[in-house]
Design a protein around this motif. Structure first.
Motif, PDB file in Angstrom:
ATOM      1  N   ALA A 169       0.827  -1.208   0.000  1.00  0.00           N
ATOM      2  CA  ALA A 169       0.000   0.000   0.000  1.00  0.00           C
ATOM      3  C   ALA A 169       0.864   1.261   0.000  1.00  0.00           C
ATOM      4  CB  ALA A 169      -0.935  -0.006   1.218  1.00  0.00           C
ATOM      5  N   ILE A 170       1.933   1.239   0.787  1.00  0.00           N
ATOM      6  CA  ILE A 170       2.804   2.417   0.880  1.00  0.00           C
ATOM      7  C   ILE A 170       3.513   2.679  -0.445  1.00  0.00           C
ATOM      8  CG2 ILE A 170       4.911   3.309   1.936  1.00  0.00           C
ATOM      9  CD1 ILE A 170       3.999   1.978   4.534  1.00  0.00           C
ATOM     10  N   LEU A 171       4.035   1.640  -1.071  1.00  0.00           N
ATOM     11  CA  LEU A 171       4.756   1.830  -2.329  1.00  0.00           C
ATOM     12  C   LEU A 171       3.833   2.356  -3.420  1.00  0.00           C
ATOM     13  CD1 LEU A 171       7.088  -1.312  -2.383  1.00  0.00           C
ATOM     14  CD2 LEU A 171       7.612   1.023  -1.664  1.00  0.00           C
ATOM     15  N   ILE A 172       2.603   1.871  -3.431  1.00  0.00           N
ATOM     16  CA  ILE A 172       1.631   2.372  -4.419  1.00  0.00           C
ATOM     17  C   ILE A 172       1.332   3.843  -4.160  1.00  0.00           C
ATOM     18  CG2 ILE A 172      -0.762   2.195  -5.189  1.00  0.00           C
ATOM     19  CD1 ILE A 172      -0.553  -0.829  -4.720  1.00  0.00           C
ATOM     20  N   ALA A 173       1.064   4.193  -2.882  1.00  0.00           N
ATOM     21  CA  ALA A 173       0.752   5.582  -2.532  1.00  0.00           C
ATOM     22  C   ALA A 173       1.924   6.497  -2.809  1.00  0.00           C
ATOM     23  CB  ALA A 173       0.350   5.663  -1.057  1.00  0.00           C
ATOM     24  N   GLN A 203      12.809  -3.517   4.756  1.00  0.00           N
ATOM     25  CA  GLN A 203      12.550  -3.672   3.316  1.00  0.00           C
ATOM     26  C   GLN A 203      11.762  -2.489   2.766  1.00  0.00           C
ATOM     27  OE1 GLN A 203      10.625  -7.376   2.232  1.00  0.00           O
ATOM     28  NE2 GLN A 203      12.541  -8.056   1.302  1.00  0.00           N
ATOM     29  N   ILE A 204      10.774  -2.046   3.536  1.00  0.00           N
ATOM     30  CA  ILE A 204       9.971  -0.896   3.108  1.00  0.00           C
ATOM     31  C   ILE A 204      10.854   0.334   2.958  1.00  0.00           C
ATOM     32  CG2 ILE A 204       8.139   0.697   3.806  1.00  0.00           C
ATOM     33  CD1 ILE A 204       6.766  -1.679   5.188  1.00  0.00           C
ATOM     34  N   ALA A 205      11.702   0.557   3.968  1.00  0.00           N
ATOM     35  CA  ALA A 205      12.592   1.712   3.920  1.00  0.00           C
ATOM     36  C   ALA A 205      13.532   1.631   2.718  1.00  0.00           C
ATOM     37  CB  ALA A 205      13.390   1.809   5.218  1.00  0.00           C
ATOM     38  N   LEU A 208      11.614   2.299  -0.531  1.00  0.00           N
ATOM     39  CA  LEU A 208      11.354   3.736  -0.686  1.00  0.00           C
ATOM     40  C   LEU A 208      12.613   4.461  -1.145  1.00  0.00           C
ATOM     41  CD1 LEU A 208       9.119   4.411   2.463  1.00  0.00           C
ATOM     42  CD2 LEU A 208       8.401   4.459   0.062  1.00  0.00           C
ATOM     43  N   ARG A 209      13.769   4.059  -0.597  1.00  0.00           N
ATOM     44  CA  ARG A 209      15.030   4.680  -0.999  1.00  0.00           C
ATOM     45  C   ARG A 209      15.284   4.484  -2.491  1.00  0.00           C
ATOM     46  NH1 ARG A 209      20.090   3.620  -2.089  1.00  0.00           N
ATOM     47  NH2 ARG A 209      19.779   1.374  -1.901  1.00  0.00           N
ATOM     48  N   LEU A 210      14.992   3.286  -2.982  1.00  0.00           N
ATOM     49  CA  LEU A 210      15.182   2.998  -4.404  1.00  0.00           C
ATOM     50  C   LEU A 210      14.225   3.807  -5.273  1.00  0.00           C
ATOM     51  CD1 LEU A 210      15.686  -0.879  -4.255  1.00  0.00           C
ATOM     52  CD2 LEU A 210      17.432   0.874  -4.696  1.00  0.00           C
ATOM     53  N   MET A 211      13.082   4.212  -4.691  1.00  0.00           N
ATOM     54  CA  MET A 211      12.115   5.024  -5.419  1.00  0.00           C
ATOM     55  C   MET A 211      12.418   6.504  -5.278  1.00  0.00           C
ATOM     56  SD  MET A 211       8.542   3.037  -4.532  1.00  0.00           S
ATOM     57  CE  MET A 211       7.560   4.163  -5.528  1.00  0.00           C
ATOM     58  N   GLY A 212      13.491   6.832  -4.562  1.00  0.00           N
ATOM     59  CA  GLY A 212      13.853   8.236  -4.393  1.00  0.00           C
ATOM     60  C   GLY A 212      13.178   8.892  -3.219  1.00  0.00           C
ATOM     61  N   SER A 213      12.632   8.105  -2.308  1.00  0.00           N
ATOM     62  CA  SER A 213      11.962   8.645  -1.126  1.00  0.00           C
ATOM     63  C   SER A 213      12.737   8.252   0.131  1.00  0.00           C
ATOM     64  CB  SER A 213      10.523   8.109  -1.023  1.00  0.00           C
ATOM     65  OG  SER A 213       9.793   8.403  -2.189  1.00  0.00           O
ATOM     66  N   GLU A 214      12.573   9.057   1.174  1.00  0.00           N
ATOM     67  CA  GLU A 214      13.244   8.761   2.435  1.00  0.00           C
ATOM     68  C   GLU A 214      12.216   8.399   3.498  1.00  0.00           C
ATOM     69  OE1 GLU A 214      16.113  10.775   5.883  1.00  0.00           O
ATOM     70  OE2 GLU A 214      15.709  11.867   4.011  1.00  0.00           O
ATOM     71  N   ALA A 215      12.456   7.285   4.204  1.00  0.00           N
ATOM     72  CA  ALA A 215      11.600   6.877   5.302  1.00  0.00           C
ATOM     73  C   ALA A 215      12.128   7.455   6.607  1.00  0.00           C
ATOM     74  CB  ALA A 215      11.540   5.354   5.396  1.00  0.00           C
ATOM     75  N   ILE A 216      11.212   7.962   7.430  1.00  0.00           N
ATOM     76  CA  ILE A 216      11.573   8.512   8.733  1.00  0.00           C
ATOM     77  C   ILE A 216      10.683   7.857   9.779  1.00  0.00           C
ATOM     78  CG2 ILE A 216      11.734  10.603  10.137  1.00  0.00           C
ATOM     79  CD1 ILE A 216      11.571  11.854   7.032  1.00  0.00           C
ATOM     80  N   LYS A 231      16.978  -7.887  20.918  1.00  0.00           N
ATOM     81  CA  LYS A 231      16.944  -8.911  19.883  1.00  0.00           C
ATOM     82  C   LYS A 231      17.998  -8.673  18.796  1.00  0.00           C
ATOM     83  CE  LYS A 231      11.998  -9.725  20.525  1.00  0.00           C
ATOM     84  NZ  LYS A 231      10.654  -9.704  19.905  1.00  0.00           N
ATOM     85  N   GLY A 232      18.762  -7.599  18.942  1.00  0.00           N
ATOM     86  CA  GLY A 232      19.800  -7.322  17.951  1.00  0.00           C
ATOM     87  C   GLY A 232      19.234  -6.883  16.613  1.00  0.00           C
ATOM     88  N   LEU A 233      18.065  -6.241  16.621  1.00  0.00           N
ATOM     89  CA  LEU A 233      17.409  -5.830  15.383  1.00  0.00           C
ATOM     90  C   LEU A 233      17.790  -4.393  15.043  1.00  0.00           C
ATOM     91  CD1 LEU A 233      13.873  -7.303  16.166  1.00  0.00           C
ATOM     92  CD2 LEU A 233      15.741  -8.389  14.929  1.00  0.00           C
ATOM     93  N   LYS A 234      17.955  -4.112  13.766  1.00  0.00           N
ATOM     94  CA  LYS A 234      18.353  -2.781  13.330  1.00  0.00           C
ATOM     95  C   LYS A 234      17.538  -2.369  12.114  1.00  0.00           C
ATOM     96  CE  LYS A 234      23.167  -3.268  14.867  1.00  0.00           C
ATOM     97  NZ  LYS A 234      24.586  -3.222  14.451  1.00  0.00           N
ATOM     98  N   VAL A 235      17.274  -1.068  12.040  1.00  0.00           N
ATOM     99  CA  VAL A 235      16.670  -0.500  10.832  1.00  0.00           C
ATOM    100  C   VAL A 235      17.528   0.694  10.416  1.00  0.00           C
ATOM    101  CG1 VAL A 235      14.298  -1.233  11.198  1.00  0.00           C
ATOM    102  CG2 VAL A 235      15.103   0.827  12.334  1.00  0.00           C
ATOM    103  N   ARG A 236      17.740   0.823   9.106  1.00  0.00           N
ATOM    104  CA  ARG A 236      18.658   1.837   8.588  1.00  0.00           C
ATOM    105  C   ARG A 236      17.886   3.057   8.106  1.00  0.00           C
ATOM    106  NH1 ARG A 236      21.046  -2.223   4.332  1.00  0.00           N
ATOM    107  NH2 ARG A 236      18.821  -2.745   4.409  1.00  0.00           N
ATOM    108  N   VAL A 237      17.307   3.793   9.066  1.00  0.00           N
ATOM    109  CA  VAL A 237      16.514   4.972   8.710  1.00  0.00           C
ATOM    110  C   VAL A 237      16.779   6.081   9.726  1.00  0.00           C
ATOM    111  CG1 VAL A 237      14.664   3.624   7.644  1.00  0.00           C
ATOM    112  CG2 VAL A 237      14.526   4.215  10.061  1.00  0.00           C
TER     113      VAL A 237
END
Length: 261
Positions: A169-173, A203-205, A208-216, A231-237
């Protein structure tokens, strides 16, 4: 008034009359064996018959009514309260409202039953419609004062299924709105998360980066963050404590400034 004395009923073709009634009517004898059905009932059975490997509605003639109901309904048919209205499931696929009544001869002798089927629906299809409606509420994607900035308000429980739908839904919007920034607000998320959900967020972030958008990401509460660290989880945003900080970050990146007037 005695219907036998009404002139318009003289010589009436009863079967044609029953066929003209919009409801599906099925007649069974005193042993609950189906003897006759009108045209609407045949059309209905043409639709639902294949689920019990009966393609020709005429093949239902001679079948016991127990095919359509269980022990509880058998008890109702053996009772004395008629007409009886109930909701039943047919062949684990359809739901229907039925009205059962007794049929009597001219002399008043009991001769069988008549079933009227109403509101027959495919509850699997209804379930899918309801699920699609719920999906539309999963992730509100909201426009902001700046056309190229979208807000994704996440609330409740994050699951893998929900994240998959959210991603699509986000990628379409984002493509439709040509969004440069997408702010994800996690303020309403308090439940535990797992690595699969974080994987989807990452993956979403990245998409979006590949589409030229930045996730915050904004509004990550301390419990949420502690779970990710544990849990050692990371997100690159880019992350911000609040939605306000996230908006200020976007404005500064776009060259906007909030001025009191």
């Amino acid at each position: 008034m005695d219907s036998n004395k009404i002139e318009m009923f003289e010589g009436l073709n009863v079967l044609r009359l029953l066929d003209s009634i919009g409801e599906s009517l099925i007649f069974a004898d005193e042993n609950q064996i189906i003897k006759w059905m009108n045209v609407p009932a045949k059309e209905l059975l043409t639709k639902i018959g294949p689920f019990v490997k009966i393609n020709d509605p005429e093949d239902f003639i001679g079948v016991n009514l127990s095919m359509f109901h269980g022990p509880r309904q058998n008890g109702i048919l053996a009772g004395e309260t008629f007409p009886h209205t109930a909701h039943i499931k047919l062949f684990n696929r359809f739901s229907a409202k039925i009205v059962v009544d007794k049929v009597f001869s001219d002399t008043g002798d009991f001769s069988g039953y008549v079933l009227t089927w109403k509101d027959v629906s495919d509850f699997q299809q209804e379930l899918e419609v309801q699920q699609n409606m719920l999906k539309s509420l999963y992730t509100p994607i909201i426009g902001t004062a700046i056309d190229s900035v979208l807000l994704v308000a996440l609330t409740g429980l994050l699951t893998e299924e929900r994240m998959q739908y959210t991603k699509d839904a986000i990628l379409i919007a984002c493509a439709e709105k040509k969004a440069e920034y997408v702010i994800f607000d996690f303020t309403g998320i308090v439940d535990d998360i797992d690595d699969v959900v974080v994987f989807h967020l990452d993956q979403i972030a990245e998409a979006l980066r590949l589409m030229g958008s930045e996730a915050i990401f904004v509004g990550l509460n301390s419990q949420f963050v502690q779970q990710m660290i544990r849990k050692g989880l990371k997100v690159r945003v880019k992350t911000c404590q609040s939605f306000k900080q996230g908006v200020n970050y976007v404005w500064s990146k776009m060259g906007y400034k909030l001025v009191k007037i």
